[in-house]
Scaffold this motif. Structure first.
Motif, PDB file in Angstrom:
ATOM      1  N   LEU A 156       0.828  -1.207   0.000  1.00 11.64           N
ATOM      2  CA  LEU A 156       0.000   0.000   0.000  1.00 11.64           C
ATOM      3  C   LEU A 156       0.862   1.256   0.000  1.00 11.64           C
ATOM      4  CD1 LEU A 156      -2.919  -0.930   2.427  1.00 11.64           C
ATOM      5  CD2 LEU A 156      -2.930  -0.891  -0.067  1.00 11.64           C
ATOM      6  N   VAL A 157       1.974   1.229   0.728  1.00 11.85           N
ATOM      7  CA  VAL A 157       2.891   2.374   0.710  1.00 11.85           C
ATOM      8  C   VAL A 157       3.411   2.593  -0.709  1.00 11.85           C
ATOM      9  CG1 VAL A 157       5.145   3.194   1.502  1.00 11.85           C
ATOM     10  CG2 VAL A 157       3.546   2.213   3.133  1.00 11.85           C
ATOM     11  N   ARG A 158       3.709   1.490  -1.403  1.00  8.87           N
ATOM     12  CA  ARG A 158       4.170   1.591  -2.788  1.00  8.87           C
ATOM     13  C   ARG A 158       3.105   2.192  -3.699  1.00  8.87           C
ATOM     14  NH1 ARG A 158       4.314  -3.997  -5.550  1.00  8.87           N
ATOM     15  NH2 ARG A 158       2.087  -3.499  -5.458  1.00  8.87           N
ATOM     16  N   ASP A 159       1.843   1.769  -3.523  1.00  7.35           N
ATOM     17  CA  ASP A 159       0.774   2.192  -4.429  1.00  7.35           C
ATOM     18  C   ASP A 159       0.090   3.486  -4.006  1.00  7.35           C
ATOM     19  OD1 ASP A 159       1.277  -0.114  -5.887  1.00  7.35           O
ATOM     20  OD2 ASP A 159      -0.284  -1.276  -4.879  1.00  7.35           O
ATOM     21  N   TRP A 160      -0.028   3.737  -2.715  1.00  9.25           N
ATOM     22  CA  TRP A 160      -0.764   4.901  -2.210  1.00  9.25           C
ATOM     23  C   TRP A 160       0.147   6.027  -1.734  1.00  9.25           C
ATOM     24  CZ3 TRP A 160      -5.104   2.570   1.444  1.00  9.25           C
ATOM     25  CH2 TRP A 160      -6.047   1.918   0.651  1.00  9.25           C
ATOM     26  N   GLY A 161       1.426   5.716  -1.499  1.00  8.52           N
ATOM     27  CA  GLY A 161       2.281   6.677  -0.825  1.00  8.52           C
ATOM     28  C   GLY A 161       2.260   6.383   0.668  1.00  8.52           C
ATOM     29  N   PRO A 162       3.197   6.964   1.445  1.00  9.50           N
ATOM     30  CA  PRO A 162       3.336   6.600   2.855  1.00  9.50           C
ATOM     31  C   PRO A 162       2.269   7.131   3.792  1.00  9.50           C
ATOM     32  CG  PRO A 162       4.921   8.286   2.259  1.00  9.50           C
ATOM     33  CD  PRO A 162       4.256   7.867   0.987  1.00  9.50           C
ATOM     34  N   SER A 163       1.669   8.289   3.489  1.00 12.79           N
ATOM     35  CA  SER A 163       0.790   8.909   4.483  1.00 12.79           C
ATOM     36  C   SER A 163      -0.590   8.264   4.549  1.00 12.79           C
ATOM     37  CB  SER A 163       0.648  10.409   4.200  1.00 12.79           C
ATOM     38  OG  SER A 163       0.107  10.622   2.918  1.00 12.79           O
ATOM     39  N   ARG A 164      -1.160   7.905   3.422  1.00  8.68           N
ATOM     40  CA  ARG A 164      -2.525   7.360   3.416  1.00  8.68           C
ATOM     41  C   ARG A 164      -2.633   6.027   4.163  1.00  8.68           C
ATOM     42  NH1 ARG A 164      -6.051   5.949  -2.011  1.00  8.68           N
ATOM     43  NH2 ARG A 164      -7.978   5.318  -0.961  1.00  8.68           N
ATOM     44  N   PRO A 165      -1.749   5.053   3.921  1.00  5.23           N
ATOM     45  CA  PRO A 165      -1.837   3.821   4.712  1.00  5.23           C
ATOM     46  C   PRO A 165      -1.611   4.059   6.201  1.00  5.23           C
ATOM     47  CG  PRO A 165      -0.491   3.477   2.771  1.00  5.23           C
ATOM     48  CD  PRO A 165      -0.731   4.953   2.867  1.00  5.23           C
ATOM     49  N   GLY A 166      -0.850   5.115   6.550  1.00  6.50           N
ATOM     50  CA  GLY A 166      -0.573   5.409   7.947  1.00  6.50           C
ATOM     51  C   GLY A 166      -1.800   5.793   8.736  1.00  6.50           C
ATOM     52  N   THR A 167      -2.909   6.083   8.040  1.00  7.94           N
ATOM     53  CA  THR A 167      -4.138   6.429   8.752  1.00  7.94           C
ATOM     54  C   THR A 167      -4.750   5.224   9.466  1.00  7.94           C
ATOM     55  OG1 THR A 167      -5.436   6.112   6.718  1.00  7.94           O
ATOM     56  CG2 THR A 167      -4.688   8.354   7.210  1.00  7.94           C
ATOM     57  N   TYR A 168      -4.154   4.035   9.286  1.00  6.52           N
ATOM     58  CA  TYR A 168      -4.611   2.880  10.066  1.00  6.52           C
ATOM     59  C   TYR A 168      -4.517   3.190  11.563  1.00  6.52           C
ATOM     60  CZ  TYR A 168      -0.246   1.485  12.200  1.00  6.52           C
ATOM     61  OH  TYR A 168       0.872   1.467  12.991  1.00  6.52           O
ATOM     62  N   ALA A 169      -3.605   4.112  11.916  1.00  8.60           N
ATOM     63  CA  ALA A 169      -3.371   4.444  13.324  1.00  8.60           C
ATOM     64  C   ALA A 169      -4.607   5.029  13.994  1.00  8.60           C
ATOM     65  CB  ALA A 169      -2.204   5.432  13.447  1.00  8.60           C
TER      66      ALA A 169
END
Length: 315
Positions: free
Chosen positions: A245-258
């Motif tokens: 997901l980091v590869r496809d979405w970039g690092p910030s968007r997947p980080g919203t799992y937090a």
């Protein structure tokens, strides 16, 4: 009919949120009967070995240059050894939901602080406001009980343990960034998992109560299932999906799992362990997560990358 790529990505994100929202519960189940050092050491050493063996089978580099071994070992102790054993002992005296909130809320804030300390990032007004929100959340969580004289000392010690463990991990995460100029991130992840996990296995035998008994593997099926859950879905599958997901979405968007995982942890904790959630706890947790949200939304590309790196191994 092939699965739409967007749908698959969303399914992976939901999977990550659920699994990483329940890892604290699995750890709580495991350490109820197993030595925390042995329980975590077996998990991370095996996960690291699997990652490195797969890299070796693919013909990719596994062993780092000799000059990097001291730094990699030191970072492994911070990321895995100290982080895990301190957090797990802290988890013995607080709810899984509170542990998840502290970890998820503190991670981006601590990463920002360590990045500022190393000259990689600068504070701005909104980030200072986020820190104020975080402090307010802590005061709401523990302030009323302190004033009333009913504060549970063991709960404070447990929260401090989770906090210190998280700070160890965040400081180690910031230290990994210069090394990634030489080592591949997945290679570094495998090395830190393996080294930190092996130290967790060796050290407890000498100093941790119940460690030798835990090596007899008379854990009981709940602890075994919890360990397998943490190893498979919790470490290998979710981490792989997260990197995708980091590869496809970039690092910030997947980080919203937090902001999703702690909610899941609180709900499941209330249902499974009958953990109590009062309105003051809910308000304090909300403020802490709001502070983390502000930090994630206002930091630049460098800091977001650090958040993504840390988020890959949340617990």
């Amino acid at each position: 009919m092939p699965i739409n790529k967007t749908v698959a990505q969303r399914v992976m994100f939901v999977f990550i949120c659920f699994v990483w929202g329940t890892t604290w519960l699995a750890m709580k189940i495991g350490i109820a009967t197993v030595s925390p050092g042995i329980f975590a050491g077996l998990r991370w050493s095996l996960a690291g070995a699997i990652i490195l063996l797969i890299r070796r089978a693919l013909g990719e580099r596994v062993v780092p240059p000799s000059r990097l071994w001291p730094r990699v070992t030191f970072i492994s102790v911070l990321l895995i050894t100290l982080n895990q054993v301190i957090q797990l002992y802290g988890l013995k005296t607080i709810t899984a939901g509170l542990a998840a909130v502290i970890s998820s809320a503190l991670t981006p804030i601590a990463l920002l602080g360590f990045s500022v300390a190393t000259g990689q990032e600068r504070f701005n007004r909104r980030q200072l406001g986020a820190l104020g929100m975080g402090v307010a959340g802590v005061l709401i969580l523990f302030g009323p009980a302190t004033i009333a004289g009913t504060l549970n000392l063991w709960e404070v010690i447990g929260a401090a343990g989770v906090t210190i463990g998280c700070l160890c991990y965040c400081s180690g995460s910031v230290m990994t960034r210069p090394i990634m100029r030489t080592l591949d991130p997945v290679q570094l992840a495998g090395l830190t998992d393996l080294i930190g996990g092996l130290i967790l296995l060796v050290a407890p035998v000498a100093v941790e109560p119940g460690a030798v008994r835990s090596l007899h593997f008379a854990w009981g099926w709940p602890a075994f299932l919890a360990w397998l859950y943490l190893l498979g879905p919790g470490a290998l599958l979710s981490t792989t999906m997260y990197f995708m997901l980091v590869r496809d979405w970039g690092p910030s968007r997947p980080g919203t799992y937090a902001f999703v995982s702690p909610v899941i942890a609180v709900i499941v904790g209330c249902l499974w362990f009958e953990e109590k959630l009062h309105w003051g706890n809910a308000l304090g947790m909300t403020l802490m997560l709001g502070a983390a949200f502000v930090v994630l939304r206002t930091t630049g590309p460098i800091q977001r990358s650090a958040v993504a790196t840390s988020a890959a191994k949340p617990a």
